[in-house]
Motif scaffolding. Structure first.
Motif, mmCIF file in Angstrom:
data_model
loop_
_atom_site.group_PDB
_atom_site.id
_atom_site.type_symbol
_atom_site.label_atom_id
_atom_site.label_comp_id
_atom_site.label_asym_id
_atom_site.label_seq_id
_atom_site.Cartn_x
_atom_site.Cartn_y
_atom_site.Cartn_z
ATOM 1 N N ASN A 84 33.487 22.515 -13.464
ATOM 2 C CA ASN A 84 34.244 22.885 -12.266
ATOM 3 C C ASN A 84 35.626 23.354 -12.649
ATOM 4 O O ASN A 84 36.369 22.634 -13.325
ATOM 5 C CB ASN A 84 34.387 21.659 -11.359
ATOM 6 N N THR A 85 36.028 24.562 -12.277
ATOM 7 C CA THR A 85 37.374 25.031 -12.577
ATOM 8 C C THR A 85 38.121 25.213 -11.269
ATOM 9 O O THR A 85 37.532 25.454 -10.213
ATOM 10 C CB THR A 85 37.350 26.367 -13.332
ATOM 11 N N LEU A 86 39.447 25.055 -11.375
ATOM 12 C CA LEU A 86 40.303 25.318 -10.225
ATOM 13 C C LEU A 86 41.096 26.579 -10.524
ATOM 14 O O LEU A 86 41.107 27.072 -11.657
ATOM 15 C CB LEU A 86 41.261 24.141 -10.000
ATOM 16 N N ASN A 87 41.813 27.015 -9.525
ATOM 17 C CA ASN A 87 42.607 28.211 -9.723
ATOM 18 C C ASN A 87 43.958 27.835 -10.333
ATOM 19 O O ASN A 87 45.009 28.164 -9.809
ATOM 20 C CB ASN A 87 42.794 28.917 -8.357
ATOM 21 N N ASN A 88 43.898 27.103 -11.432
ATOM 22 C CA ASN A 88 45.117 26.684 -12.121
ATOM 23 C C ASN A 88 44.842 26.679 -13.619
ATOM 24 O O ASN A 88 43.989 25.932 -14.103
ATOM 25 C CB ASN A 88 45.552 25.286 -11.650
ATOM 26 N N MET A 89 45.569 27.526 -14.316
ATOM 27 C CA MET A 89 45.354 27.761 -15.746
ATOM 28 C C MET A 89 45.544 26.461 -16.549
ATOM 29 O O MET A 89 44.761 26.154 -17.457
ATOM 30 C CB MET A 89 46.377 28.818 -16.188
ATOM 31 N N TYR A 105 45.348 23.282 -15.530
ATOM 32 C CA TYR A 105 44.266 22.334 -15.241
ATOM 33 C C TYR A 105 43.036 22.696 -16.072
ATOM 34 O O TYR A 105 42.443 21.833 -16.734
ATOM 35 C CB TYR A 105 43.934 22.372 -13.741
ATOM 36 N N ASN A 106 42.664 23.952 -16.033
ATOM 37 C CA ASN A 106 41.446 24.394 -16.738
ATOM 38 C C ASN A 106 41.559 24.166 -18.246
ATOM 39 O O ASN A 106 40.601 23.754 -18.904
ATOM 40 C CB ASN A 106 41.160 25.868 -16.428
ATOM 41 N N GLN A 107 42.749 24.432 -18.789
ATOM 42 C CA GLN A 107 42.923 24.254 -20.234
ATOM 43 C C GLN A 107 42.908 22.778 -20.635
ATOM 44 O O GLN A 107 42.365 22.413 -21.685
ATOM 45 C CB GLN A 107 44.242 24.909 -20.687
ATOM 46 N N ALA A 146 39.878 12.018 -14.754
ATOM 47 C CA ALA A 146 41.087 11.538 -15.424
ATOM 48 C C ALA A 146 42.291 12.392 -15.044
ATOM 49 O O ALA A 146 43.374 11.871 -14.748
ATOM 50 C CB ALA A 146 40.887 11.556 -16.930
ATOM 51 N N VAL A 147 42.111 13.712 -15.032
ATOM 52 C CA VAL A 147 43.221 14.609 -14.691
ATOM 53 C C VAL A 147 43.634 14.395 -13.238
ATOM 54 O O VAL A 147 44.827 14.317 -12.922
ATOM 55 C CB VAL A 147 42.838 16.080 -14.939
ATOM 56 N N MET A 148 42.647 14.265 -12.373
ATOM 57 C CA MET A 148 42.962 14.056 -10.941
ATOM 58 C C MET A 148 43.693 12.736 -10.742
ATOM 59 O O MET A 148 44.648 12.667 -9.952
ATOM 60 C CB MET A 148 41.683 14.092 -10.121
ATOM 61 N N ALA A 149 43.235 11.705 -11.470
ATOM 62 C CA ALA A 149 43.893 10.398 -11.350
ATOM 63 C C ALA A 149 45.344 10.483 -11.816
ATOM 64 O O ALA A 149 46.254 9.935 -11.177
ATOM 65 C CB ALA A 149 43.135 9.356 -12.155
ATOM 66 N N GLU A 163 48.693 15.882 -28.127
ATOM 67 C CA GLU A 163 49.591 16.896 -28.711
ATOM 68 C C GLU A 163 49.055 18.288 -28.411
ATOM 69 O O GLU A 163 49.809 19.224 -28.141
ATOM 70 C CB GLU A 163 49.705 16.709 -30.225
ATOM 71 N N ARG A 164 47.738 18.424 -28.448
ATOM 72 C CA ARG A 164 47.129 19.717 -28.126
ATOM 73 C C ARG A 164 47.353 20.066 -26.660
ATOM 74 O O ARG A 164 47.537 21.230 -26.315
ATOM 75 C CB ARG A 164 45.632 19.677 -28.448
ATOM 76 N N ILE A 165 47.346 19.042 -25.819
ATOM 77 C CA ILE A 165 47.605 19.291 -24.392
ATOM 78 C C ILE A 165 49.047 19.731 -24.188
ATOM 79 O O ILE A 165 49.317 20.708 -23.462
ATOM 80 C CB ILE A 165 47.305 18.031 -23.546
ATOM 81 N N THR A 166 49.982 19.089 -24.856
ATOM 82 C CA THR A 166 51.397 19.444 -24.660
ATOM 83 C C THR A 166 51.718 20.826 -25.223
ATOM 84 O O THR A 166 52.697 21.446 -24.826
ATOM 85 C CB THR A 166 52.345 18.410 -25.305
ATOM 86 N N ARG A 167 50.865 21.321 -26.127
ATOM 87 C CA ARG A 167 51.118 22.653 -26.699
ATOM 88 C C ARG A 167 50.594 23.781 -25.802
ATOM 89 O O ARG A 167 50.719 24.955 -26.145
ATOM 90 C CB ARG A 167 50.461 22.770 -28.078
ATOM 91 N N ILE A 168 49.995 23.430 -24.653
ATOM 92 C CA ILE A 168 49.479 24.461 -23.739
ATOM 93 C C ILE A 168 50.637 25.347 -23.243
ATOM 94 O O ILE A 168 51.686 24.845 -22.861
ATOM 95 C CB ILE A 168 48.758 23.816 -22.526
#
Lengths: 78, 271
Positions: free
Chosen positions: A2-7, A9-11, A28-31, A73-78
């Motif tokens: 499921n993807t949303l219209n938010n880059m 979030y998707n990444q 987890a992301v929604m929480a 760390e990979r998330i923060t590099r988005i």
């Protein structure tokens, strides 16, 4: 997936899914979004580090602190 | 070849050997106790080896590493128990139906404690993580199922043991300890399975499913052994031994998968 219209979030989902599974990654992301008071569709660059910090706690359970740090760390590099 | 695949193949060979040996060897074959006892020593050692490697791979001593350490300690104690059992039966030539409880039983009994603690630590960590915990309807179904299991074990195993006038008190204590401790493991393993079920597909899910089914296999064998042992009907070559070996090997596979995931993360790749 499921993807949303938010880059961002998707990444984030793309990074987390292989470890948590797609359903749990979304949960987890929604929480975490709910915790910091934003909706997943409205995640901005500035929210990434707060979300990553929240994700770390979730990931430690399954991959330990070092693994969790590496993934966040990979998330923060988005 | 991929370590996980290698261990999977070795496990299949060992289990197949176990089953065929038991089916083909006559009940009074001299070799049977050796196959029975030494195979469980070997498979428990395999689980210890791979659990140690996984535990050692965690760099930070957090609760996740503590949980894996507790699983390792539990399996080490199981390995020692299997070894003492083999020593008593094969070297000291004791009839293990009569020589109960033995040194092996002490190690087995202690082993439950770190294993239970390991599950509790992971469960607490998950609860504190902020990840979804599931819904009441699912929990009700799980609790209902567990209550049925507890009721069945109590009726068919615990109650007959408690009311058996011919069994000595010390024997009763051990005969009761095992199924009660096994029930605790079953409850924790099934609860963990419910958590993991929410994760959907993935290598982390596989790690925990292997671990959970490993412990369930061991506890099923334990419960059957408790019943057969109390009835003095357990002997070398009983097919429930296969369940112990499968359990140890599944736990070893779980450890290998967990290490693989962490190695991949360390390299910066996806699971």
């Amino acid at each position: 997936m499921n993807t949303l219209n938010n880059m961002y979030y998707n990444q984030i989902i793309e990074i987390l899914s292989p470890f948590l599974g797609n359903i749990m990654a979304q949960g987890a992301v929604m929480a975490q979004c709910k915790k910091i008071g934003i909706s997943p569709e409205k995640i901005t660059k500035g929210d990434i580090s707060k979300l990553a910090e929240g994700m770390k706690k979730a990931l430690v359970v399954f991959v330990g602190t070092d693994g969790a740090l590496s993934i966040t760390e990979r998330i923060t590099r988005i | 070849m991929h370590e996980f695949k290698q261990l999977k193949i070795i496990s299949l060979i060992l289990v197949a050997f176990n089953i065929f040996a038991y089916l083909l060897l006559p009940d009074d074959a001299e070799m049977l106790p050796y196959v029975s006892d030494l195979l469980t020593v070997f498979t428990s050692l395999i689980s210890v080896f791979f659990l140690f490697r996984t535990y050692a791979f965690f760099k930070v001593f957090d609760f996740a590493k503590t949980a894996w350490l507790l699983f390792l300690i539990g399996m080490c104690l199981n390995f020692l128990a299997e070894t003492f059992y083999a020593l008593n039966e094969l070297v000291l030539m004791r009839d293990m139906n009569e020589y109960f409880p033995s040194t092996a039983d002490i190690f087995w009994c202690i082993a439950y404690l770190p294993l239970i603690a390991g599950f509790l630590i992971i469960g607490k960590g998950y609860r504190d993580s902020g990840l979804p915990l599931g819904n009441m309807k699912s929990y009700s179904l799980v609790v209902g199922g567990l209550l049925v299991i507890v009721a069945l074990v109590s009726y068919f195993l615990l109650n007959p043991i408690v009311t058996d006038a011919e069994t000595r008190l010390i024997e009763k204590v051990f005969y009761l300890y095992y199924p009660i401790a096994d029930l605790v493991i079953v409850v924790l393993a099934i609860s963990m399975y419910y958590i993991v079920y929410q994760l959907g597909k993935g290598d982390i899910t596989l790690t925990w499913k292997l671990m959970i089914f490993g412990f369930l296999s061991i506890t099923i064998a334990d419960l059957l052994y408790s019943y057969l042992g109390w009835m003095e009907r357990y002997g070398s070559g009983n097919l429930i031994d296969v369940a112990w070996n499968i359990g140890y090997l599944l736990i070893a596979l779980s450890a290998v998968k967990q290490k693989q995931i962490m190695q991949l993360i360390a390299k910066g790749g996806n699971s």
